[in-house]
Write a protein that holds these residues in place. Structure first.
Motif, PDB file in Angstrom:
ATOM      1  N   ALA A 103       0.950  -1.322   0.254  1.00 38.67           N
ATOM      2  CA  ALA A 103       0.299  -0.045  -0.138  1.00 38.67           C
ATOM      3  C   ALA A 103       1.113   1.074  -0.074  1.00 38.67           C
ATOM      4  O   ALA A 103       1.828   1.119   0.321  1.00 38.67           O
ATOM      5  CB  ALA A 103      -0.825  -0.627   1.251  1.00 38.67           C
ATOM      6  N   LEU A 104       0.801   2.465  -0.047  1.00 38.03           N
ATOM      7  CA  LEU A 104       1.107   3.350  -0.698  1.00 38.03           C
ATOM      8  C   LEU A 104       0.477   5.126  -0.146  1.00 38.03           C
ATOM      9  O   LEU A 104      -0.983   5.151  -0.810  1.00 38.03           O
ATOM     10  CB  LEU A 104       1.663   3.995  -1.425  1.00 38.03           C
ATOM     11  N   LEU A 105       1.474   5.600   1.227  1.00 41.57           N
ATOM     12  CA  LEU A 105       0.326   6.611   1.724  1.00 41.57           C
ATOM     13  C   LEU A 105      -0.091   7.589   0.469  1.00 41.57           C
ATOM     14  O   LEU A 105       1.391   8.342  -0.340  1.00 41.57           O
ATOM     15  CB  LEU A 105       0.798   7.182   2.856  1.00 41.57           C
ATOM     16  N   PHE A 106      -0.912   8.657   0.754  1.00 45.97           N
ATOM     17  CA  PHE A 106      -1.027  10.056  -0.335  1.00 45.97           C
ATOM     18  C   PHE A 106      -1.707  10.607   0.789  1.00 45.97           C
ATOM     19  O   PHE A 106      -2.570  11.119   1.950  1.00 45.97           O
ATOM     20  CB  PHE A 106      -1.874   9.694  -1.679  1.00 45.97           C
ATOM     21  N   GLY A 107      -1.737  12.002   0.420  1.00 39.89           N
ATOM     22  CA  GLY A 107      -2.156  12.893   1.444  1.00 39.89           C
ATOM     23  C   GLY A 107      -3.902  13.836   1.143  1.00 39.89           C
ATOM     24  O   GLY A 107      -4.174  13.590   2.231  1.00 39.89           O
ATOM     25  N   SER A 108      -4.425  13.130   0.248  1.00 41.56           N
ATOM     26  CA  SER A 108      -5.854  13.134   0.280  1.00 41.56           C
ATOM     27  C   SER A 108      -5.960  11.686  -0.980  1.00 41.56           C
ATOM     28  O   SER A 108      -5.261  11.060  -1.251  1.00 41.56           O
ATOM     29  CB  SER A 108      -6.321  14.432  -0.634  1.00 41.56           C
ATOM     30  N   GLY A 109      -7.506  11.747  -1.191  1.00 41.69           N
ATOM     31  CA  GLY A 109      -8.264  11.135  -1.573  1.00 41.69           C
ATOM     32  C   GLY A 109      -8.448  11.524  -2.851  1.00 41.69           C
ATOM     33  O   GLY A 109      -7.809  10.736  -3.968  1.00 41.69           O
ATOM     34  N   VAL A 203     -11.171   0.035  -8.131  1.00 38.67           N
ATOM     35  CA  VAL A 203     -12.581   0.947  -7.428  1.00 38.67           C
ATOM     36  C   VAL A 203     -12.111   1.630  -6.155  1.00 38.67           C
ATOM     37  O   VAL A 203     -10.761   1.370  -5.880  1.00 38.67           O
ATOM     38  CB  VAL A 203     -12.852  -0.774  -6.119  1.00 38.67           C
ATOM     39  N   ASP A 204     -13.170   3.266  -5.602  1.00 33.48           N
ATOM     40  CA  ASP A 204     -12.601   4.189  -4.859  1.00 33.48           C
ATOM     41  C   ASP A 204     -13.619   3.506  -3.795  1.00 33.48           C
ATOM     42  O   ASP A 204     -14.528   3.960  -4.407  1.00 33.48           O
ATOM     43  CB  ASP A 204     -12.807   5.464  -5.880  1.00 33.48           C
ATOM     44  N   ASP A 205     -12.934   3.715  -3.011  1.00 30.39           N
ATOM     45  CA  ASP A 205     -13.497   2.956  -1.613  1.00 30.39           C
ATOM     46  C   ASP A 205     -13.482   3.827  -1.114  1.00 30.39           C
ATOM     47  O   ASP A 205     -14.110   3.420   0.908  1.00 30.39           O
ATOM     48  CB  ASP A 205     -13.156   1.428  -1.037  1.00 30.39           C
ATOM     49  N   ALA A 206     -13.720   5.301  -1.161  1.00 29.56           N
ATOM     50  CA  ALA A 206     -13.685   5.754   0.575  1.00 29.56           C
ATOM     51  C   ALA A 206     -14.743   5.741   1.617  1.00 29.56           C
ATOM     52  O   ALA A 206     -14.586   6.035   2.837  1.00 29.56           O
ATOM     53  CB  ALA A 206     -13.897   7.171  -0.487  1.00 29.56           C
ATOM     54  N   HIS A 207     -16.044   5.761   1.179  1.00 26.94           N
ATOM     55  CA  HIS A 207     -17.047   5.862   1.887  1.00 26.94           C
ATOM     56  C   HIS A 207     -17.409   3.895   2.359  1.00 26.94           C
ATOM     57  O   HIS A 207     -18.144   4.337   2.833  1.00 26.94           O
ATOM     58  CB  HIS A 207     -18.263   6.457   1.141  1.00 26.94           C
ATOM     59  N   GLY A 208     -16.785   3.237   1.599  1.00 26.70           N
ATOM     60  CA  GLY A 208     -17.098   2.015   2.169  1.00 26.70           C
ATOM     61  C   GLY A 208     -15.923   1.660   2.830  1.00 26.70           C
ATOM     62  O   GLY A 208     -16.583   0.912   3.599  1.00 26.70           O
ATOM     63  N   PHE A 209     -14.787   2.013   3.242  1.00 26.88           N
ATOM     64  CA  PHE A 209     -13.829   1.416   3.782  1.00 26.88           C
ATOM     65  C   PHE A 209     -13.450   1.365   5.308  1.00 26.88           C
ATOM     66  O   PHE A 209     -14.207   2.434   5.313  1.00 26.88           O
ATOM     67  CB  PHE A 209     -12.502   2.120   3.687  1.00 26.88           C
ATOM     68  N   GLY A 210     -13.733  -0.077   6.508  1.00 28.84           N
ATOM     69  CA  GLY A 210     -14.087   1.125   7.896  1.00 28.84           C
ATOM     70  C   GLY A 210     -15.614   0.887   7.745  1.00 28.84           C
ATOM     71  O   GLY A 210     -15.351  -0.116   8.757  1.00 28.84           O
ATOM     72  N   VAL A 211     -16.104   0.771   7.173  1.00 33.84           N
ATOM     73  CA  VAL A 211     -18.110   0.968   7.237  1.00 33.84           C
ATOM     74  C   VAL A 211     -18.409  -0.655   6.668  1.00 33.84           C
ATOM     75  O   VAL A 211     -18.854  -1.741   7.619  1.00 33.84           O
ATOM     76  CB  VAL A 211     -18.479   1.462   7.441  1.00 33.84           C
ATOM     77  N   ALA A 240     -14.427   6.954   7.914  1.00 33.28           N
ATOM     78  CA  ALA A 240     -14.842   6.073   8.906  1.00 33.28           C
ATOM     79  C   ALA A 240     -13.296   6.403  10.082  1.00 33.28           C
ATOM     80  O   ALA A 240     -13.585   5.796  11.077  1.00 33.28           O
ATOM     81  CB  ALA A 240     -14.948   4.438   8.496  1.00 33.28           C
ATOM     82  N   LEU A 241     -12.320   6.454   9.545  1.00 33.66           N
ATOM     83  CA  LEU A 241     -11.248   5.976  10.460  1.00 33.66           C
ATOM     84  C   LEU A 241     -10.964   7.344  10.804  1.00 33.66           C
ATOM     85  O   LEU A 241      -9.649   7.032  12.322  1.00 33.66           O
ATOM     86  CB  LEU A 241     -10.744   5.545   9.538  1.00 33.66           C
ATOM     87  N   GLY A 242     -11.438   8.430  10.687  1.00 33.81           N
ATOM     88  CA  GLY A 242     -11.043   9.642  11.658  1.00 33.81           C
ATOM     89  C   GLY A 242     -10.021  10.314  11.455  1.00 33.81           C
ATOM     90  O   GLY A 242      -9.925  11.485  12.323  1.00 33.81           O
ATOM     91  N   CYS A 243      -9.395  10.108  10.257  1.00 39.03           N
ATOM     92  CA  CYS A 243      -7.911  10.740  10.498  1.00 39.03           C
ATOM     93  C   CYS A 243      -7.787  11.542   9.858  1.00 39.03           C
ATOM     94  O   CYS A 243      -8.401  12.344   9.065  1.00 39.03           O
ATOM     95  CB  CYS A 243      -7.101   9.167  10.322  1.00 39.03           C
ATOM     96  N   GLY A 244      -6.934  11.395   8.542  1.00 41.27           N
ATOM     97  CA  GLY A 244      -6.298  11.614   7.315  1.00 41.27           C
ATOM     98  C   GLY A 244      -5.640  11.260   6.371  1.00 41.27           C
ATOM     99  O   GLY A 244      -5.179  10.964   6.751  1.00 41.27           O
ATOM    100  N   GLY A 245      -5.733  11.671   4.728  1.00 41.92           N
ATOM    101  CA  GLY A 245      -5.225  10.598   4.155  1.00 41.92           C
ATOM    102  C   GLY A 245      -5.592   9.861   3.484  1.00 41.92           C
ATOM    103  O   GLY A 245      -6.792  10.109   3.629  1.00 41.92           O
ATOM    104  N   ALA A 246      -5.185   9.270   2.678  1.00 35.96           N
ATOM    105  CA  ALA A 246      -5.709   7.837   1.713  1.00 35.96           C
ATOM    106  C   ALA A 246      -4.185   7.045   1.386  1.00 35.96           C
ATOM    107  O   ALA A 246      -3.582   6.887   1.561  1.00 35.96           O
ATOM    108  CB  ALA A 246      -6.167   8.696   0.865  1.00 35.96           C
ATOM    109  N   PHE A 247      -4.824   6.297   0.696  1.00 36.59           N
ATOM    110  CA  PHE A 247      -3.638   4.865   0.380  1.00 36.59           C
ATOM    111  C   PHE A 247      -4.194   4.111  -0.823  1.00 36.59           C
ATOM    112  O   PHE A 247      -5.653   4.125  -1.230  1.00 36.59           O
ATOM    113  CB  PHE A 247      -3.467   4.471   0.903  1.00 36.59           C
TER     114      PHE A 247
END
Length: 391
Positions: A103-109, A203-211, A240-247
């Protein structure tokens, strides 16, 4: 210079006249079911903090400990000297949690999506996107140099016809959970269709990940899919994870290509290491507190039962995003303001975020809410005459 001022002024005035002008809220409190705005406490039903983790004590302590260990700023891009052990540990944890090699981190989705599409696609390729995809996916497709073709929302037959006419590399891109409608993509048949036509699926799972999913691993887990069926996964840590950033998670080749060629990654300062420490703590909370997902589902069911009794025409969606369709932007704004006067904060979503004529209230529930607060929302909707406003 007057030409630029006149152009900007005219565009702003046009947006005001169309009831599409947006204004920022200035919160005076942490995110939570109750927020303070203009010195007034409001019940908050417009946050993406689905699991109620944004102000969780363990995340606050993790962030503080991360700052003590690593300081505040990362100091440079990941490829210079900004990549810390905290970043590395979070990437490894995300890869393991999603069942991907890396996995690779980014500052935002937004940065993650545009980076992935820019690296994957070349002129002559085709990228096929759901018509209701997030703006970052559409922008990434437009700027990639590939041919962008959009298909009707969740319409597998239309997508199959488009794929059948193609030659050359094709990438299909969808949201796992659509951010403004709250419905999910039919990922299992989508993956099968892509494999049939030798296309890749992102797949962009911004709103599914964690839920979604048994462990909260998101839409892919809920659909029973893995890395071979969905080669490219993007998810965010700020919902859902309450933090910041994306991967972005995927194969070793995908991640190495992003590290080498993704301009959004190569030329951006790394996210603060302390935020990566908090991200690991949030990921651990998914395992330690599964009750949050279960309780959230109970609240969603309670809200939907109450909305049905009020005659509110909600879409058939079972997640925390519950849009109430209004249609007209001015009426959506009026209903949002009527709710705020009753102590409830719900955002009015208008074009260009959603298609013309589909303005709505985007009601979001979180595990931080109580049953009484959901009932208070329903009471406010009834008092504000929401059923009369709804499309």
């Amino acid at each position: 210079m007057s030409a630029f001022r006149e152009r900007l002024a005219a565009s702003l005035e046009a947006r005001r006249a169309q009831h599409l002008y947006r204004q920022r809220l200035v919160l005076e409190s942490p995110q939570g079911p109750l927020v303070r705005l203009g010195g007034r406490e409001l019940l908050n039903f417009c946050s993406n903090d689905y699991l109620g983790l944004a102000a969780h004590p363990r995340l606050v302590e993790a962030l503080q400990q991360g700052a003590r260990d690593y300081g505040v700023g990362s100091g440079a891009s990941h490829l210079v000297c900004g990549h810390s052990r905290a970043h590395q540990q979070l990437e490894e944890a995300l890869a393991a949690f999603t069942g991907r090699p890396r996995a690779l981190l980014f500052g935002s989705g937004f940065a993650a999506n545009t980076a992935a599409l820019a690296v994957l696609l070349q002129p002559g390729d085709t990228v096929l996107q759901d018509r209701l995809n997030h703006a970052s996916l559409l922008d990434g497709g437009l700027h990639s140099g590939a041919r962008l073709s959009r298909f009707p929302h969740n319409d597998l037959d239309a997508l199959a016809r488009k794929l059948g006419r193609l030659s050359g590399p094709a990438l299909v891109v969808v949201d796992g959970v659509f951010s403004m409608d709250g419905d999910v993509a039919p990922l299992a048949p989508l993956a099968a269709l892509c494999q049939q036509h030798d296309a890749w699926l992102m797949v962009d799972d911004a709103h599914g990940f964690g839920v979604l999913g048994q462990r909260g691993a998101g839409s892919l887990e809920a659909a029973g899919l893995g890395g071979s069926e969905v080669p490219v996964l993007m998810a965010t840590l700020g919902k859902a994870l309450g933090c910041g950033g994306a991967f972005v998670a995927g194969s070793d080749e995908l991640i190495e290509a992003l590290i080498q060629f993704a301009r959004n990654y190569v030329y951006s300062t790394a996210m603060p290491p302390a935020l990566a420490v908090a991200g690991r703590a949030a990921l651990q909370l998914l395992s330690d507190e599964p009750w949050r997902r279960e309780y959230l589902l109970q609240l969603i069911a309670r809200f939907r039962r109450g909305a049905a009794q009020l005659g509110l025409p909600l879409a058939e969606v079972g997640g925390p995003i519950q849009p109430l369709m209004i249609g007209d932007a001015a009426r959506a704004l009026a209903l949002s303001e009527a709710l705020r006067q009753r102590g409830v904060l719900v955002g009015a979503i208008r074009p260009p975020t959603v298609p013309a004529g589909t303005a709505r209230l985007r009601i979001t529930l979180t595990a931080g809410h109580s049953e009484q607060q959901v009932d208070q929302l329903l009471g406010a909707l009834e008092q504000a005459g929401a059923a009369r406003h709804a499309a």
